[in-house]
Design a protein around this motif. Structure first.
Motif, mmCIF file in Angstrom:
data_model
loop_
_atom_site.group_PDB
_atom_site.id
_atom_site.type_symbol
_atom_site.label_atom_id
_atom_site.label_comp_id
_atom_site.label_asym_id
_atom_site.label_seq_id
_atom_site.Cartn_x
_atom_site.Cartn_y
_atom_site.Cartn_z
ATOM 1 N N ARG A 18 0.828 -1.215 0.000
ATOM 2 C CA ARG A 18 0.000 0.000 0.000
ATOM 3 C C ARG A 18 0.857 1.258 0.000
ATOM 4 N N VAL A 22 1.049 4.186 -3.036
ATOM 5 C CA VAL A 22 0.881 5.629 -2.848
ATOM 6 C C VAL A 22 2.168 6.367 -3.216
ATOM 7 N N ALA A 40 3.859 9.063 1.673
ATOM 8 C CA ALA A 40 3.023 7.867 1.532
ATOM 9 C C ALA A 40 2.843 7.183 2.882
ATOM 10 N N TYR A 44 -0.724 6.797 4.874
ATOM 11 C CA TYR A 44 -1.203 5.468 5.262
ATOM 12 C C TYR A 44 -1.441 5.415 6.773
#
Length: 78
Positions: A18, A22, A40, A44
């Motif tokens: 994830r 990003v 990022a 998150y």
């Protein structure tokens, strides 16, 4: 205990994927790679925190202005 360590490993892999996704989005709009990784991770962690703080079934929709402000903060050029 084996199941628990396998679950932690799987969660680490999902988290990394994830953050990588990003990061790629941010570098795609011109954010320097080192800053993109930091941003990022920050995004998150903020997302996870939003759900953790709200509790089950209590997450409210995010107003459009907050989404726009967040995107502007994360994608601001160096």
């Amino acid at each position: 205990m084996l199941f628990r360590s396998a679950a932690f490993k799987a969660q680490d892999e999902v988290d990394a994927a994830r953050v990588d996704y990003v990061t790629a989005l941010l570098t795609g709009v011109g954010v320097a790679p080192a800053r993109a990784v930091f941003r990022a991770r920050f995004a998150y962690q903020a997302l996870i925190g939003k759900y953790a703080m709200a509790g089950p079934g209590k997450v409210r929709p995010v107003p459009e202005v907050e989404i726009e402000d967040t995107i502007a903060l994360l994608t601001h050029p160096d």
